[in-house]
Design a protein around this motif. Structure first.
Motif, PDB file in Angstrom:
ATOM      1  N   ASP A 276       0.821  -1.203   0.000  1.00  0.00           N
ATOM      2  CA  ASP A 276       0.000   0.000   0.000  1.00  0.00           C
ATOM      3  C   ASP A 276       0.854   1.252   0.000  1.00  0.00           C
ATOM      4  O   ASP A 276       0.378   2.338   0.325  1.00  0.00           O
ATOM      5  N   ASP A 277       2.132   1.128  -0.356  1.00  0.00           N
ATOM      6  CA  ASP A 277       2.999   2.291  -0.447  1.00  0.00           C
ATOM      7  C   ASP A 277       2.517   3.224  -1.555  1.00  0.00           C
ATOM      8  O   ASP A 277       1.969   2.788  -2.570  1.00  0.00           O
ATOM      9  N   THR A 278       2.748   4.511  -1.357  1.00  0.00           N
ATOM     10  CA  THR A 278       2.442   5.506  -2.374  1.00  0.00           C
ATOM     11  C   THR A 278       3.627   5.588  -3.320  1.00  0.00           C
ATOM     12  O   THR A 278       4.715   6.012  -2.933  1.00  0.00           O
ATOM     13  N   THR A 279       3.439   5.162  -4.567  1.00  0.00           N
ATOM     14  CA  THR A 279       4.542   5.091  -5.525  1.00  0.00           C
ATOM     15  C   THR A 279       4.881   6.478  -6.074  1.00  0.00           C
ATOM     16  O   THR A 279       4.107   7.432  -5.919  1.00  0.00           O
ATOM     17  N   SER A 280       6.024   6.564  -6.741  1.00  0.00           N
ATOM     18  CA  SER A 280       6.435   7.828  -7.342  1.00  0.00           C
ATOM     19  C   SER A 280       5.435   8.298  -8.392  1.00  0.00           C
ATOM     20  O   SER A 280       5.154   9.498  -8.516  1.00  0.00           O
ATOM     21  N   ASN A 281       4.889   7.367  -9.167  1.00  0.00           N
ATOM     22  CA  ASN A 281       3.885   7.734 -10.163  1.00  0.00           C
ATOM     23  C   ASN A 281       2.641   8.309  -9.503  1.00  0.00           C
ATOM     24  O   ASN A 281       2.058   9.290  -9.994  1.00  0.00           O
ATOM     25  N   MET A 282       2.240   7.720  -8.394  1.00  0.00           N
ATOM     26  CA  MET A 282       1.074   8.221  -7.671  1.00  0.00           C
ATOM     27  C   MET A 282       1.351   9.617  -7.116  1.00  0.00           C
ATOM     28  O   MET A 282       0.482  10.503  -7.154  1.00  0.00           O
ATOM     29  N   LYS A 283       2.557   9.828  -6.602  1.00  0.00           N
ATOM     30  CA  LYS A 283       2.931  11.142  -6.070  1.00  0.00           C
ATOM     31  C   LYS A 283       2.947  12.186  -7.190  1.00  0.00           C
ATOM     32  O   LYS A 283       2.436  13.295  -7.031  1.00  0.00           O
ATOM     33  N   ARG A 284       3.530  11.826  -8.324  1.00  0.00           N
ATOM     34  CA  ARG A 284       3.600  12.756  -9.451  1.00  0.00           C
ATOM     35  C   ARG A 284       2.205  13.117  -9.947  1.00  0.00           C
ATOM     36  O   ARG A 284       1.901  14.304 -10.184  1.00  0.00           O
ATOM     37  N   ASN A 285       1.350  12.121 -10.107  1.00  0.00           N
ATOM     38  CA  ASN A 285       0.004  12.383 -10.601  1.00  0.00           C
ATOM     39  C   ASN A 285      -0.772  13.269  -9.636  1.00  0.00           C
ATOM     40  O   ASN A 285      -1.560  14.131 -10.068  1.00  0.00           O
ATOM     41  N   ALA A 286      -0.557  13.062  -8.327  1.00  0.00           N
ATOM     42  CA  ALA A 286      -1.242  13.898  -7.341  1.00  0.00           C
ATOM     43  C   ALA A 286      -0.792  15.350  -7.458  1.00  0.00           C
ATOM     44  O   ALA A 286      -1.601  16.276  -7.328  1.00  0.00           O
ATOM     45  N   VAL A 287       0.511  15.559  -7.707  1.00  0.00           N
ATOM     46  CA  VAL A 287       1.011  16.922  -7.882  1.00  0.00           C
ATOM     47  C   VAL A 287       0.426  17.551  -9.144  1.00  0.00           C
ATOM     48  O   VAL A 287      -0.041  18.694  -9.135  1.00  0.00           O
ATOM     49  N   TYR A 288       0.436  16.798 -10.239  1.00  0.00           N
ATOM     50  CA  TYR A 288      -0.082  17.321 -11.506  1.00  0.00           C
ATOM     51  C   TYR A 288      -1.575  17.633 -11.432  1.00  0.00           C
ATOM     52  O   TYR A 288      -2.077  18.482 -12.191  1.00  0.00           O
ATOM     53  N   ASN A 289      -2.288  16.954 -10.542  1.00  0.00           N
ATOM     54  CA  ASN A 289      -3.728  17.176 -10.404  1.00  0.00           C
ATOM     55  C   ASN A 289      -4.055  18.363  -9.499  1.00  0.00           C
ATOM     56  O   ASN A 289      -5.231  18.718  -9.341  1.00  0.00           O
ATOM     57  N   MET A 290      -3.026  18.973  -8.891  1.00  0.00           N
ATOM     58  CA  MET A 290      -3.267  20.177  -8.094  1.00  0.00           C
ATOM     59  C   MET A 290      -3.682  21.331  -9.004  1.00  0.00           C
ATOM     60  O   MET A 290      -3.315  21.386 -10.179  1.00  0.00           O
ATOM     61  N   THR A 291      -4.407  22.249  -8.441  1.00  0.00           N
ATOM     62  CA  THR A 291      -4.640  23.507  -9.152  1.00  0.00           C
ATOM     63  C   THR A 291      -3.406  24.385  -8.985  1.00  0.00           C
ATOM     64  O   THR A 291      -2.584  24.166  -8.077  1.00  0.00           O
ATOM     65  N   VAL A 292      -3.263  25.372  -9.852  1.00  0.00           N
ATOM     66  CA  VAL A 292      -2.114  26.273  -9.752  1.00  0.00           C
ATOM     67  C   VAL A 292      -2.084  26.997  -8.406  1.00  0.00           C
ATOM     68  O   VAL A 292      -1.007  27.109  -7.787  1.00  0.00           O
TER      69      VAL A 292
END
Length: 474
Positions: A114-130
């Protein structure tokens, strides 16, 4: 290429796979193109993966199974004791007997990590609003501004290590200058902090009172050293050669060739014990040969959460809360020196000081975003120019002002337009924030602490060293 052979290219071997193709496929059974979602990490050994449909049969014949079954018989094995939990703000150690059970079938072991992978971290950042990204950048810059004065620089090569630096050791131990310089500086900083005596002789604190064992012989007064994430054990090898230690424990979950163990065992009056176990599962209280022995904990490049696991292992909350147990228990920590690295692998559930981030207004998602940013510190050219900018904090960085303009189309665009030096500096800021939280946790346990950069970035960008010593070593 021979006909009928697999067409999967092996870049490390600079050739195609030599196995036979599978039916009408161009690839063998190992490399046949299938959806990655069908493969999951082996629950017994995360170094390899397996098709989900074959998981149950694989678990019955995995080469790691016999080792795991043997490990479970060891008294110092306690599944997940140092792991932490997602919802555990106060970092109570996991102590559930249910986590230790290993019988087939066991649903817990079949589930993927259930670790948060690098891809999951990146996608979460990209899904942020500016605006959300801008707010996070502002927090990072503000927090770093408050802690930067507490981070020191100490590239310290002690005279005691000169025999290694000058390649004077007459033994078959691989010599790589950049690693030797890092090891020597770790030991030099330990000596400066009062945790080593120069040169060969008794270690740690000269005011350790009384014998460590009942017989009170002079040899027993020399405390032990535990190297966590020891790998081949070369840091301990240098420590033994240059400072003289009598009892060594090497903690490492993997098997390595070319270990320093053979050379260490040939050292007169030195006893060595290698514990092949994940730090997450190590209960130091149950290591019989460590009972009654003060010890120094060391580690060079403890990757990602391994630093947090080590801190829980050495400073269990149960011992800290019960001073009677701490003073007369089975073992006790005298000091530690941990060189951290690979912060992008850190996980919220393992992190030792969640309260630190929460008090700063950071959430679990913010933490994982910050860990993703840390990879930018090591993915650029670390020549002299970048090293000087990063190490001396002279770069006039404001991500918000420079990149988060009103016209920005999205966070992904902002990230891709950032210059390498800006990405690197932001990455270093995030690494320092993560390690400062660890240092603050150690300080809260009553130890004297120091956070230093022990080598320049052009030797290694992973150059953070956390040092601490107990109160009676002051």
């Amino acid at each position: 290429m021979e006909e009928g052979r697999c067409k999967f290219w092996l870049p490390k071997k600079n050739r195609f796979c030599s196995n036979k193709r599978l039916g009408d496929s161009l690839f063998c059974g190992n490399h046949n193109l299938r959806s990655e979602e069908q493969r999951i990490t082996c629950p017994l050994d995360p170094s390899h993966s397996v098709l989900q449909e074959n998981l149950e049969s694989h678990l019955r014949r995995c080469p790691f199974l016999k080792q795991l079954q043997s490990l479970k018989q060891q008294p110092f094995y306690k599944k997940g004791i140092n792991g932490g939990r997602d919802d555990d703000v106060n970092d109570v150690k996991v102590n559930s007997k249910d986590a230790e059970n290993f019988t087939f079938p066991n649903k817990q072991l079949y589930e993927s990590s259930d670790d948060t992978t690098s891809n999951m971290k990146r996608n979460a950042v990209y899904n942020m609003t500016v605006p959300e990204f801008s707010q996070l950048m502002s927090k990072i810059e503000s927090i770093h501004g408050t802690i930067s004065s507490e981070i020191h620089e100490s590239y310290n090569i002690p005279e005691a290590c000169s025999i290694w630096i000058n390649k004077g050791m007459d033994r078959k131990v691989p010599f790589q200058e950049k690693h030797v310089l890092q090891q020597a500086s770790i030991l030099g900083n330990l000596a400066d902090f009062g945790l080593l005596e120069n040169p060969v002789g008794n270690m740690l604190c000269s005011n350790i009172a009384g014998p460590l064992h009942s017989n009170g012989s002079s040899g027993d007064k020399v405390p032990a050293v535990i190297e966590f994430g020891a790998g081949r054990g070369y840091l301990t090898q240098m420590l033994a050669d240059c400072y003289g230690i009598k009892k060594v424990f090497l903690v490492e979950r993997k098997a390595y060739k070319l270990k320093a163990d053979r050379s260490l065992r040939q050292t007169e009056s030195l006893t060595l014990e290698r514990l092949r176990i994940d730090i997450e599962d190590l209960n130091l209280d149950a290591v019989e040969s460590l009972r009654g022995v003060p010890y120094l904990a060391i580690g060079k490049h403890l990757c990602g959460p391994a630093t947090d696991l080590t801190l829980r292992c050495c400073l269990p909350e149960q011992i800290l809360e019960d001073k009677a147990i701490h003073s007369s228990g089975s073992h006790y920590l005298r000091g530690l020196a941990i060189a951290t690295c690979c912060h992008h692998l850190c996980q919220w559930k393992h992190y030792i000081n969640k309260r630190y981030f929460l008090d700063l207004g950071m959430s679990k998602d913010d933490f994982h975003a910050i860990t993703w940013f840390t990879s930018w510190a090591v993915d650029a050219d670390h020549g002299s120019d970048l090293s000087n900018v990063v190490d001396h904090g002279s770069h006039p960085l404001s991500i918000v002002k420079k990149y988060c303009s009103v016209g920005a189309q999205g966070v992904e665009e902002i990230v891709k337009n950032m210059e390498a030096v800006d990405r690197a500096v932001l990455g270093f800021m995030c690494k320092e924030i993560i390690d400062m939280g660890r240092l603050m946790w150690i300080k809260e346990q009553g130890l004297a602490t120091k956070f230093t950069k022990y080598v320049p970035s052009n030797i290694s960008p992973e150059n953070h060293l956390l040092i601490a010593k107990c109160g009676d070593c002051l």
